[in-house]
Write an enzyme that holds these catalytic residues in place. Structure first.
Site, PDB file in Angstrom:
ATOM      1  N   HIS A 103      36.481  44.321  41.718  1.00 16.10           N
ATOM      2  CA  HIS A 103      37.779  43.712  42.046  1.00 16.10           C
ATOM      3  C   HIS A 103      38.073  43.761  43.541  1.00 16.10           C
ATOM      4  O   HIS A 103      39.009  43.120  44.007  1.00 16.10           O
ATOM      5  CB  HIS A 103      38.892  44.423  41.279  1.00 16.10           C
ATOM      6  CG  HIS A 103      38.873  44.109  39.817  1.00 16.10           C
ATOM      7  ND1 HIS A 103      39.758  43.245  39.229  1.00 16.10           N
ATOM      8  CD2 HIS A 103      38.041  44.511  38.823  1.00 16.10           C
ATOM      9  CE1 HIS A 103      39.491  43.138  37.936  1.00 16.10           C
ATOM     10  NE2 HIS A 103      38.453  43.904  37.665  1.00 16.10           N
ATOM     11  N   ASP A 162      41.130  42.084  51.564  1.00 18.73           N
ATOM     12  CA  ASP A 162      41.558  42.163  50.161  1.00 18.73           C
ATOM     13  C   ASP A 162      40.542  41.417  49.301  1.00 18.73           C
ATOM     14  O   ASP A 162      40.103  40.320  49.676  1.00 18.73           O
ATOM     15  CB  ASP A 162      42.944  41.501  50.003  1.00 18.73           C
ATOM     16  CG  ASP A 162      43.749  42.116  48.867  1.00 18.73           C
ATOM     17  OD1 ASP A 162      43.140  42.635  47.921  1.00 18.73           O
ATOM     18  OD2 ASP A 162      45.001  42.062  48.933  1.00 18.73           O
TER      19      ASP A 162
HETATM   20  O1  F6P Z   1      41.757  46.344  42.430  1.00 20.95           O
HETATM   21  C1  F6P Z   1      41.885  47.556  42.960  1.00 20.95           C
HETATM   22  C2  F6P Z   1      42.616  48.606  42.138  1.00 20.95           C
HETATM   23  O2  F6P Z   1      42.061  49.854  42.210  1.00 20.95           O
HETATM   24  C3  F6P Z   1      42.670  48.235  40.694  1.00 20.95           C
HETATM   25  O3  F6P Z   1      41.718  48.925  39.967  1.00 20.95           O
HETATM   26  C4  F6P Z   1      44.064  48.549  40.312  1.00 20.95           C
HETATM   27  O4  F6P Z   1      44.583  47.438  39.643  1.00 20.95           O
HETATM   28  C5  F6P Z   1      44.866  48.686  41.582  1.00 20.95           C
HETATM   29  O5  F6P Z   1      43.931  48.729  42.614  1.00 20.95           O
HETATM   30  C6  F6P Z   1      45.828  49.862  41.530  1.00 20.95           C
HETATM   31  O6  F6P Z   1      45.240  51.049  41.955  1.00 20.95           O
HETATM   32  P1  F6P Z   1      45.356  52.448  41.232  1.00 20.95           P
HETATM   33  O7  F6P Z   1      44.749  52.300  39.874  1.00 20.95           O
HETATM   34  O8  F6P Z   1      44.612  53.369  42.120  1.00 20.95           O
HETATM   35  O9  F6P Z   1      46.812  52.742  41.121  1.00 20.95           O
END
Ligand code: F6P
Length: 467
Positions: free
Chosen positions: A163, A373
Protein backbone atom coordinates in the site's frame (compact mmCIF):
# COMPACT_ATOMS: atom_id res chain seq x y z
CA UNK A 1 -16.02 -17.78 -3.07
CA UNK A 2 -13.67 -15.37 -4.73
CA UNK A 3 -12.22 -16.88 -7.95
CA UNK A 4 -12.30 -20.32 -9.59
CA UNK A 5 -14.05 -21.63 -6.48
CA UNK A 6 -11.11 -20.62 -4.31
CA UNK A 7 -12.11 -19.01 -0.98
CA UNK A 8 -10.49 -15.70 -0.06
CA UNK A 9 -8.43 -14.99 3.06
CA UNK A 10 -7.21 -11.46 3.73
CA UNK A 11 -4.35 -10.77 6.13
CA UNK A 12 -3.23 -7.32 7.22
CA UNK A 13 -1.60 -5.95 10.33
CA UNK A 14 -4.95 -4.65 11.53
CA UNK A 15 -8.39 -6.21 11.44
CA UNK A 16 -11.00 -3.92 9.87
CA UNK A 17 -12.35 -3.22 13.35
CA UNK A 18 -10.38 -2.41 16.47
CA UNK A 19 -11.35 -2.85 20.13
CA UNK A 20 -11.44 0.52 21.91
CA UNK A 21 -12.86 1.84 25.20
CA UNK A 22 -16.11 2.55 23.27
CA UNK A 23 -16.36 -1.02 21.90
CA UNK A 24 -15.52 -2.03 18.32
CA UNK A 25 -14.67 0.83 15.96
CA UNK A 26 -13.51 0.88 12.32
CA UNK A 27 -9.72 0.82 12.07
CA UNK A 28 -8.04 3.95 10.73
CA UNK A 29 -6.50 4.27 7.27
CA UNK A 30 -7.19 3.72 3.61
CA UNK A 31 -6.33 0.01 3.58
CA UNK A 32 -9.39 -1.01 5.56
CA UNK A 33 -11.71 1.31 3.64
CA UNK A 34 -10.48 -0.15 0.35
CA UNK A 35 -10.25 -3.85 1.16
CA UNK A 36 -13.32 -4.31 3.36
CA UNK A 37 -15.93 -3.84 0.57
CA UNK A 38 -14.22 -6.65 -1.42
CA UNK A 39 -14.38 -9.16 1.42
CA UNK A 40 -17.92 -8.17 2.34
CA UNK A 41 -18.89 -8.64 -1.34
CA UNK A 42 -17.09 -11.92 -2.00
CA UNK A 43 -17.30 -13.43 1.49
CA UNK A 44 -14.17 -14.67 3.18
CA UNK A 45 -12.11 -14.16 6.27
CA UNK A 46 -9.57 -11.68 7.61
CA UNK A 47 -6.55 -12.35 9.81
CA UNK A 48 -5.12 -9.42 11.77
CA UNK A 49 -4.55 -7.60 15.04
CA UNK A 50 -7.41 -6.11 17.12
CA UNK A 51 -5.31 -3.17 18.31
CA UNK A 52 -5.36 -4.55 21.88
CA UNK A 53 -2.32 -5.61 23.88
CA UNK A 54 -2.35 -9.32 24.81
CA UNK A 55 -0.88 -10.78 28.00
CA UNK A 56 0.73 -13.60 26.06
CA UNK A 57 1.45 -14.34 22.40
CA UNK A 58 -0.11 -17.75 22.99
CA UNK A 59 -3.55 -16.18 23.58
CA UNK A 60 -5.45 -17.10 20.46
CA UNK A 61 -8.61 -14.99 20.65
CA UNK A 62 -11.83 -16.52 19.31
CA UNK A 63 -12.90 -15.56 15.77
CA UNK A 64 -15.47 -12.76 15.51
CA UNK A 65 -18.05 -12.47 12.72
CA UNK A 66 -18.68 -8.93 11.44
CA UNK A 67 -20.65 -8.02 8.27
CA UNK A 68 -20.54 -11.70 7.23
CA UNK A 69 -16.73 -11.70 7.40
CA UNK A 70 -14.96 -14.01 9.87
CA UNK A 71 -12.22 -12.13 11.68
CA UNK A 72 -9.33 -14.18 13.11
CA UNK A 73 -7.41 -12.10 15.66
CA UNK A 74 -3.63 -12.44 16.03
CA UNK A 75 -2.37 -11.63 19.53
CA UNK A 76 0.34 -8.97 19.94
CA UNK A 77 2.01 -8.46 23.32
CA UNK A 78 3.31 -5.11 24.57
CA UNK A 79 6.81 -6.08 23.37
CA UNK A 80 5.45 -7.02 19.92
CA UNK A 81 3.63 -3.69 19.61
CA UNK A 82 6.74 -1.78 20.64
CA UNK A 83 9.29 -3.67 18.55
CA UNK A 84 7.40 -5.10 15.55
CA UNK A 85 4.73 -2.38 14.98
CA UNK A 86 6.18 0.87 16.37
CA UNK A 87 9.78 -0.27 15.87
CA UNK A 88 10.54 -2.24 12.73
CA UNK A 89 7.34 -1.38 10.79
CA UNK A 90 7.07 2.30 11.63
CA UNK A 91 10.53 3.41 12.73
CA UNK A 92 12.55 1.36 10.19
CA UNK A 93 10.48 0.47 7.12
CA UNK A 94 8.03 3.40 6.97
CA UNK A 95 10.62 6.21 6.69
CA UNK A 96 12.92 4.13 4.45
CA UNK A 97 10.12 3.28 2.01
CA UNK A 98 9.00 6.94 1.95
CA UNK A 99 12.18 8.23 0.31
CA UNK A 100 14.03 8.21 3.65
CA UNK A 101 12.55 11.63 4.48
CA UNK A 102 13.35 10.76 8.10
CA UNK A 103 16.23 8.59 9.30
CA UNK A 104 15.31 4.97 9.99
CA UNK A 105 16.33 3.16 13.15
CA UNK A 106 18.03 -0.17 12.45
CA UNK A 107 17.73 -2.26 15.63
CA UNK A 108 18.27 -6.03 15.83
CA UNK A 109 15.67 -6.37 18.61
CA UNK A 110 13.01 -4.78 16.35
CA UNK A 111 13.98 -7.07 13.48
CA UNK A 112 13.72 -10.14 15.75
CA UNK A 113 10.19 -9.05 16.72
CA UNK A 114 9.29 -8.57 13.03
CA UNK A 115 10.40 -12.14 12.28
CA UNK A 116 8.53 -13.47 15.31
CA UNK A 117 5.24 -11.67 14.51
CA UNK A 118 5.41 -12.47 10.76
CA UNK A 119 5.85 -16.14 11.68
CA UNK A 120 2.85 -15.93 14.03
CA UNK A 121 0.72 -14.42 11.26
CA UNK A 122 1.82 -17.15 8.83
CA UNK A 123 0.98 -19.87 11.37
CA UNK A 124 -2.45 -18.40 12.04
CA UNK A 125 -3.22 -18.10 8.31
CA UNK A 126 -2.00 -21.66 7.71
CA UNK A 127 -4.34 -22.85 10.48
CA UNK A 128 -7.49 -21.09 9.24
CA UNK A 129 -7.16 -20.97 5.42
CA UNK A 130 -9.46 -23.48 3.68
CA UNK A 131 -7.80 -25.86 1.17
CA UNK A 132 -6.68 -24.14 -2.08
CA UNK A 133 -7.62 -20.70 -0.74
CA UNK A 134 -6.33 -17.46 -2.19
CA UNK A 135 -4.49 -15.58 0.53
CA UNK A 136 -4.17 -11.85 -0.07
CA UNK A 137 -1.57 -10.28 2.23
CA UNK A 138 -1.39 -6.53 2.70
CA UNK A 139 1.35 -4.05 3.36
CA UNK A 140 4.85 -3.63 4.68
CA UNK A 141 4.16 -5.20 8.08
CA UNK A 142 3.88 -8.69 6.57
CA UNK A 143 6.72 -9.03 4.05
CA UNK A 144 8.09 -12.29 5.49
CA UNK A 145 4.74 -14.07 5.53
CA UNK A 146 4.68 -15.25 1.86
CA UNK A 147 7.74 -17.54 2.15
CA UNK A 148 6.85 -18.90 5.61
CA UNK A 149 3.30 -19.59 4.49
CA UNK A 150 4.36 -21.26 1.23
CA UNK A 151 6.61 -23.62 3.20
CA UNK A 152 3.65 -24.62 5.40
CA UNK A 153 0.85 -24.73 2.78
CA UNK A 154 1.80 -25.21 -0.87
CA UNK A 155 -1.88 -25.58 -1.89
CA UNK A 156 -2.48 -21.85 -1.33
CA UNK A 157 -2.26 -19.06 -3.88
CA UNK A 158 -0.39 -16.24 -2.15
CA UNK A 159 -0.55 -12.59 -3.17
CA UNK A 160 0.90 -9.53 -1.44
CA UNK A 161 0.01 -5.90 -2.08
CA UNK A 162 2.16 -2.95 -1.09
CA UNK A 163 0.00 0.00 0.00
CA UNK A 164 2.98 2.30 0.40
CA UNK A 165 5.80 3.21 -2.02
CA UNK A 166 8.54 0.70 -2.80
CA UNK A 167 11.82 2.64 -2.60
CA UNK A 168 14.59 2.91 -5.19
CA UNK A 169 17.22 0.17 -4.79
CA UNK A 170 19.81 2.67 -3.46
CA UNK A 171 17.56 3.28 -0.43
CA UNK A 172 16.26 -0.27 0.01
CA UNK A 173 19.87 -1.46 -0.03
CA UNK A 174 20.49 0.33 3.31
CA UNK A 175 18.34 -2.21 5.10
CA UNK A 176 20.57 -4.67 6.97
CA UNK A 177 17.89 -7.37 6.46
CA UNK A 178 17.27 -6.66 2.77
CA UNK A 179 18.05 -10.24 1.68
CA UNK A 180 15.55 -11.69 4.16
CA UNK A 181 12.81 -9.26 3.08
CA UNK A 182 13.33 -10.13 -0.58
CA UNK A 183 13.37 -13.83 0.19
CA UNK A 184 10.14 -13.46 2.19
CA UNK A 185 8.30 -11.64 -0.60
CA UNK A 186 9.54 -14.02 -3.29
CA UNK A 187 7.45 -16.76 -1.64
CA UNK A 188 4.35 -15.05 -3.17
CA UNK A 189 2.74 -15.90 -6.52
CA UNK A 190 1.88 -12.26 -7.20
CA UNK A 191 3.38 -9.06 -5.81
CA UNK A 192 1.35 -5.92 -6.41
CA UNK A 193 2.49 -2.29 -6.18
CA UNK A 194 0.61 0.99 -6.45
CA UNK A 195 2.69 2.40 -9.29
CA UNK A 196 4.69 1.05 -12.17
CA UNK A 197 7.74 2.77 -10.65
CA UNK A 198 7.31 0.78 -7.42
CA UNK A 199 7.09 -2.53 -9.31
CA UNK A 200 10.21 -1.59 -11.28
CA UNK A 201 12.07 -0.63 -8.09
CA UNK A 202 11.21 -4.02 -6.60
CA UNK A 203 12.38 -5.90 -9.72
CA UNK A 204 15.63 -3.89 -9.72
CA UNK A 205 16.22 -4.69 -6.03
CA UNK A 206 15.49 -8.42 -6.48
CA UNK A 207 17.78 -8.75 -9.49
CA UNK A 208 20.61 -6.37 -8.53
CA UNK A 209 20.84 -7.67 -4.97
CA UNK A 210 21.02 -11.25 -6.28
CA UNK A 211 17.73 -12.57 -4.82
CA UNK A 212 16.16 -13.58 -8.15
CA UNK A 213 16.50 -13.50 -11.92
CA UNK A 214 13.95 -11.95 -14.26
CA UNK A 215 12.91 -14.85 -16.51
CA UNK A 216 10.25 -12.91 -18.47
CA UNK A 217 9.08 -9.30 -18.25
CA UNK A 218 7.67 -8.87 -14.75
CA UNK A 219 8.33 -12.51 -13.75
CA UNK A 220 11.15 -13.38 -11.34
CA UNK A 221 12.49 -16.74 -10.23
CA UNK A 222 14.16 -17.29 -6.86
CA UNK A 223 16.78 -19.95 -6.00
CA UNK A 224 14.06 -22.58 -5.25
CA UNK A 225 12.71 -22.25 -8.81
CA UNK A 226 9.44 -20.66 -7.59
CA UNK A 227 8.22 -17.90 -9.90
CA UNK A 228 6.58 -14.64 -8.84
CA UNK A 229 4.66 -12.20 -11.04
CA UNK A 230 5.21 -8.52 -10.29
CA UNK A 231 2.83 -5.79 -11.41
CA UNK A 232 1.14 -2.53 -10.51
CA UNK A 233 -2.49 -2.22 -9.42
CA UNK A 234 -3.43 1.34 -8.38
CA UNK A 235 -5.84 1.14 -5.45
CA UNK A 236 -9.08 3.12 -5.44
CA UNK A 237 -12.27 3.81 -3.51
CA UNK A 238 -15.91 2.78 -3.62
CA UNK A 239 -16.87 5.66 -5.91
CA UNK A 240 -20.62 4.97 -5.96
CA UNK A 241 -20.82 4.74 -2.18
CA UNK A 242 -19.12 8.14 -1.89
CA UNK A 243 -21.37 9.66 -4.53
CA UNK A 244 -24.44 8.39 -2.73
CA UNK A 245 -23.29 9.78 0.60
CA UNK A 246 -22.34 13.08 -1.00
CA UNK A 247 -25.59 13.42 -2.93
CA UNK A 248 -27.81 12.72 0.08
CA UNK A 249 -29.68 15.58 1.70
CA UNK A 250 -28.12 15.28 5.20
CA UNK A 251 -24.61 15.65 3.78
CA UNK A 252 -25.57 18.67 1.68
CA UNK A 253 -27.30 20.26 4.66
CA UNK A 254 -24.28 19.64 6.89
CA UNK A 255 -21.95 21.10 4.23
CA UNK A 256 -24.00 24.31 4.20
CA UNK A 257 -23.90 24.40 8.02
CA UNK A 258 -20.10 24.00 7.99
CA UNK A 259 -19.76 26.98 5.63
CA UNK A 260 -22.04 29.08 7.82
CA UNK A 261 -20.18 28.07 10.99
CA UNK A 262 -16.90 29.13 9.37
CA UNK A 263 -18.34 32.63 8.83
CA UNK A 264 -19.41 32.09 5.19
CA UNK A 265 -15.93 32.64 3.74
CA UNK A 266 -15.36 33.02 0.00
CA UNK A 267 -13.05 30.01 -0.11
CA UNK A 268 -12.61 27.06 2.24
CA UNK A 269 -9.21 25.40 1.85
CA UNK A 270 -9.18 21.87 3.24
CA UNK A 271 -6.57 19.35 4.36
CA UNK A 272 -7.45 15.86 5.65
CA UNK A 273 -4.59 13.57 6.66
CA UNK A 274 -3.34 11.16 9.25
CA UNK A 275 -0.91 13.29 11.24
CA UNK A 276 2.11 11.76 9.51
CA UNK A 277 5.35 13.52 8.56
CA UNK A 278 5.04 12.08 5.04
CA UNK A 279 1.84 14.04 4.39
CA UNK A 280 3.46 17.47 3.94
CA UNK A 281 1.05 19.22 6.34
CA UNK A 282 3.82 21.59 7.46
CA UNK A 283 4.71 22.58 3.88
CA UNK A 284 1.06 23.36 3.16
CA UNK A 285 0.64 25.43 6.34
CA UNK A 286 3.84 27.36 5.62
CA UNK A 287 2.64 28.11 2.08
CA UNK A 288 -0.74 29.30 3.44
CA UNK A 289 1.03 31.45 6.03
CA UNK A 290 3.30 33.00 3.38
CA UNK A 291 0.24 33.91 1.30
CA UNK A 292 -1.45 35.55 4.29
CA UNK A 293 1.79 37.36 5.20
CA UNK A 294 2.10 38.69 1.65
CA UNK A 295 -1.55 39.75 1.52
CA UNK A 296 -2.22 37.39 -1.41
CA UNK A 297 -4.88 35.69 0.72
CA UNK A 298 -7.10 37.38 3.29
CA UNK A 299 -8.06 35.57 6.51
CA UNK A 300 -11.52 37.14 6.42
CA UNK A 301 -12.18 35.62 2.97
CA UNK A 302 -9.95 32.52 2.83
CA UNK A 303 -10.20 30.01 5.63
CA UNK A 304 -8.27 26.81 6.08
CA UNK A 305 -9.56 23.66 7.80
CA UNK A 306 -6.98 21.02 8.66
CA UNK A 307 -8.16 17.66 9.96
CA UNK A 308 -5.24 15.69 11.39
CA UNK A 309 -6.13 12.15 12.43
CA UNK A 310 -4.15 10.90 15.44
CA UNK A 311 -1.80 8.07 14.46
CA UNK A 312 1.18 6.12 15.87
CA UNK A 313 1.37 8.44 18.85
CA UNK A 314 4.00 6.33 20.63
CA UNK A 315 6.54 6.76 17.83
CA UNK A 316 8.90 9.69 18.54
CA UNK A 317 8.87 11.08 14.97
CA UNK A 318 5.07 11.37 15.11
CA UNK A 319 5.17 13.22 18.42
CA UNK A 320 7.72 15.65 16.95
CA UNK A 321 5.57 16.16 13.87
CA UNK A 322 2.50 16.89 15.98
CA UNK A 323 4.41 19.48 18.03
CA UNK A 324 5.66 21.15 14.87
CA UNK A 325 2.21 21.28 13.24
CA UNK A 326 0.49 22.57 16.35
CA UNK A 327 3.15 25.23 16.81
CA UNK A 328 2.70 26.33 13.20
CA UNK A 329 -1.11 26.50 13.55
CA UNK A 330 -0.65 28.55 16.73
CA UNK A 331 1.77 30.94 15.00
CA UNK A 332 -0.49 31.43 11.98
CA UNK A 333 -3.56 32.06 14.09
CA UNK A 334 -1.60 34.30 16.45
CA UNK A 335 -0.58 36.50 13.52
CA UNK A 336 -3.67 36.39 11.32
CA UNK A 337 -6.78 35.59 13.36
CA UNK A 338 -9.16 38.40 14.30
CA UNK A 339 -11.90 38.20 16.90
CA UNK A 340 -14.50 36.11 15.12
CA UNK A 341 -12.12 34.98 12.31
CA UNK A 342 -9.81 31.99 12.75
CA UNK A 343 -7.30 31.55 9.94
CA UNK A 344 -6.68 27.81 10.45
CA UNK A 345 -9.31 25.56 12.02
CA UNK A 346 -7.35 22.59 13.30
CA UNK A 347 -9.01 19.32 14.36
CA UNK A 348 -6.77 16.65 15.89
CA UNK A 349 -9.48 14.03 15.63
CA UNK A 350 -10.58 11.01 13.64
CA UNK A 351 -13.78 12.04 11.86
CA UNK A 352 -16.32 9.40 10.87
CA UNK A 353 -17.25 9.21 7.18
CA UNK A 354 -20.61 10.93 7.69
CA UNK A 355 -18.77 14.02 9.00
CA UNK A 356 -15.92 13.80 6.50
CA UNK A 357 -18.10 13.78 3.38
CA UNK A 358 -19.85 17.10 4.21
CA UNK A 359 -16.41 18.61 4.81
CA UNK A 360 -15.25 17.41 1.37
CA UNK A 361 -18.38 18.98 -0.15
CA UNK A 362 -17.76 22.26 1.69
CA UNK A 363 -14.06 22.33 0.72
CA UNK A 364 -13.58 24.61 -2.30
CA UNK A 365 -9.88 23.79 -2.55
CA UNK A 366 -8.49 20.48 -1.34
CA UNK A 367 -4.80 20.45 -0.44
CA UNK A 368 -3.20 17.00 -0.74
CA UNK A 369 0.52 17.69 -0.53
CA UNK A 370 2.45 14.62 0.69
CA UNK A 371 6.21 14.50 0.30
CA UNK A 372 5.69 10.85 -0.70
CA UNK A 373 2.55 8.70 -0.64
CA UNK A 374 1.76 5.25 -2.04
CA UNK A 375 -1.62 6.39 -3.43
CA UNK A 376 -3.55 8.85 -1.20
CA UNK A 377 -7.20 7.92 -1.17
CA UNK A 378 -8.26 11.26 0.35
CA UNK A 379 -7.60 12.85 -3.06
CA UNK A 380 -9.91 10.29 -4.69
CA UNK A 381 -12.55 10.67 -1.97
CA UNK A 382 -12.63 14.45 -2.47
CA UNK A 383 -13.14 14.05 -6.22
CA UNK A 384 -15.88 11.42 -5.75
CA UNK A 385 -17.68 13.66 -3.24
CA UNK A 386 -17.85 16.54 -5.77
CA UNK A 387 -20.91 15.38 -7.66
CA UNK A 388 -21.48 19.11 -8.35
CA UNK A 389 -18.36 19.01 -10.58
CA UNK A 390 -16.98 21.91 -8.59
CA UNK A 391 -13.93 22.18 -6.31
CA UNK A 392 -10.22 22.22 -7.06
CA UNK A 393 -7.70 19.58 -6.08
CA UNK A 394 -4.10 20.68 -5.45
CA UNK A 395 -2.14 17.41 -5.54
CA UNK A 396 1.47 16.51 -4.87
CA UNK A 397 3.38 14.94 -7.75
CA UNK A 398 4.78 12.49 -5.21
CA UNK A 399 1.52 10.60 -4.69
CA UNK A 400 0.34 7.54 -6.59
CA UNK A 401 -2.95 9.40 -7.18
CA UNK A 402 -1.12 11.93 -9.41
CA UNK A 403 -0.81 9.24 -12.13
CA UNK A 404 -4.57 9.14 -12.60
CA UNK A 405 -5.74 12.53 -11.28
CA UNK A 406 -3.56 14.45 -13.68
CA UNK A 407 -6.22 17.18 -14.11
CA UNK A 408 -5.57 18.28 -10.54
CA UNK A 409 -3.15 21.17 -10.04
CA UNK A 410 -0.03 19.05 -9.69
CA UNK A 411 2.66 20.52 -7.50
CA UNK A 412 6.07 19.79 -5.99
CA UNK A 413 5.48 20.25 -2.23
CA UNK A 414 9.19 20.80 -1.61
CA UNK A 415 8.92 24.01 -3.65
CA UNK A 416 7.19 26.41 -1.28
CA UNK A 417 6.78 29.12 -3.89
CA UNK A 418 5.23 26.70 -6.41
CA UNK A 419 2.89 25.42 -3.70
CA UNK A 420 1.82 28.95 -2.81
CA UNK A 421 1.27 29.78 -6.50
CA UNK A 422 -0.80 26.61 -6.95
CA UNK A 423 -2.99 27.58 -3.99
CA UNK A 424 -3.60 31.02 -5.50
CA UNK A 425 -4.31 29.48 -8.92
CA UNK A 426 -6.85 27.15 -7.26
CA UNK A 427 -8.51 30.01 -5.38
CA UNK A 428 -8.74 32.14 -8.55
CA UNK A 429 -9.77 29.37 -10.97
CA UNK A 430 -12.86 30.09 -13.08
CA UNK A 431 -16.02 28.00 -12.66
CA UNK A 432 -15.71 26.61 -16.21
CA UNK A 433 -12.12 25.43 -15.68
CA UNK A 434 -13.06 23.91 -12.32
CA UNK A 435 -15.91 22.02 -13.98
CA UNK A 436 -13.74 20.76 -16.86
CA UNK A 437 -11.04 19.48 -14.55
CA UNK A 438 -13.39 17.93 -12.01
CA UNK A 439 -15.54 16.22 -14.67
CA UNK A 440 -12.49 14.67 -16.26
CA UNK A 441 -11.16 13.41 -12.90
CA UNK A 442 -14.55 11.97 -11.94
CA UNK A 443 -14.78 10.09 -15.25
CA UNK A 444 -11.31 8.68 -14.63
CA UNK A 445 -12.32 7.56 -11.13
CA UNK A 446 -15.46 5.84 -12.42
CA UNK A 447 -13.35 3.76 -14.79
CA UNK A 448 -11.13 2.54 -11.95
CA UNK A 449 -12.93 2.09 -8.66
CA UNK A 450 -12.01 -0.20 -5.79
CA UNK A 451 -13.94 -3.17 -7.21
CA UNK A 452 -11.91 -2.95 -10.43
CA UNK A 453 -8.69 -2.81 -8.38
CA UNK A 454 -9.54 -5.91 -6.33
CA UNK A 455 -10.77 -7.69 -9.42
CA UNK A 456 -7.55 -7.01 -11.33
CA UNK A 457 -5.38 -8.26 -8.47
CA UNK A 458 -7.46 -11.36 -7.71
CA UNK A 459 -7.74 -12.28 -11.40
CA UNK A 460 -3.95 -12.13 -11.63
CA UNK A 461 -3.65 -14.25 -8.48
CA UNK A 462 -6.12 -16.85 -9.73
CA UNK A 463 -4.42 -16.99 -13.15
CA UNK A 464 -2.05 -19.68 -14.33
CA UNK A 465 1.41 -19.93 -12.77
CA UNK A 466 3.98 -18.82 -15.36
CA UNK A 467 5.87 -21.75 -16.94
O1 F6P B 1 -1.15 2.25 4.06
C1 F6P B 1 -0.38 2.44 5.13
C2 F6P B 1 -0.97 2.08 6.49
O2 F6P B 1 -0.09 1.48 7.34
C3 F6P B 1 -2.14 1.15 6.35
O3 F6P B 1 -1.77 -0.16 6.62
C4 F6P B 1 -3.13 1.70 7.29
O4 F6P B 1 -4.35 1.81 6.62
C5 F6P B 1 -2.71 3.11 7.62
O5 F6P B 1 -1.42 3.24 7.13
C6 F6P B 1 -2.87 3.43 9.10
O6 F6P B 1 -1.75 3.08 9.85
P1 F6P B 1 -1.75 2.31 11.22
O7 F6P B 1 -2.36 0.97 10.98
O8 F6P B 1 -0.32 2.26 11.61
O9 F6P B 1 -2.61 3.11 12.15
Amino acid sequence: MARNGRPLVIAANRLPVARSDDGWVTSPGGLVRAVLPTVVRTGGSWVGWTGEVAESARDTPEPIVSDGVTLHPVALTAADVEDYYEGFSNDTLWPLYHDAIRDSGFHTGDWDAYVRVNTRFAERIAAVAPPDAMVWLHDYHLQLVPAVLRAARDDLRIGWFDHIPWPPVELFQRLPWRAEILEGLLGADVLGFQRDGGARNFLAAAVQLGAATEVAPGVVEGPSGHRTRVGHFPISIDVEAFEQLAGARPALRQAAQIRARLGDPEVILLGVDRLDYTKGIGARLRAFAALLDAGRLDPARHVMVQVATPTRENVEMYREERNEIEQLVGEINGRHARLGFTAVHYLYQMLPLDELVPLYIAGDVMLVTPLRDGMNLVAKEYVAAHTDDDGVLVLSEFTGAADELDRALLVNPHDERALADAIVAAVDMSRSERRQRMESMRTRLHDADVAAWADAFLTELAGPTPP
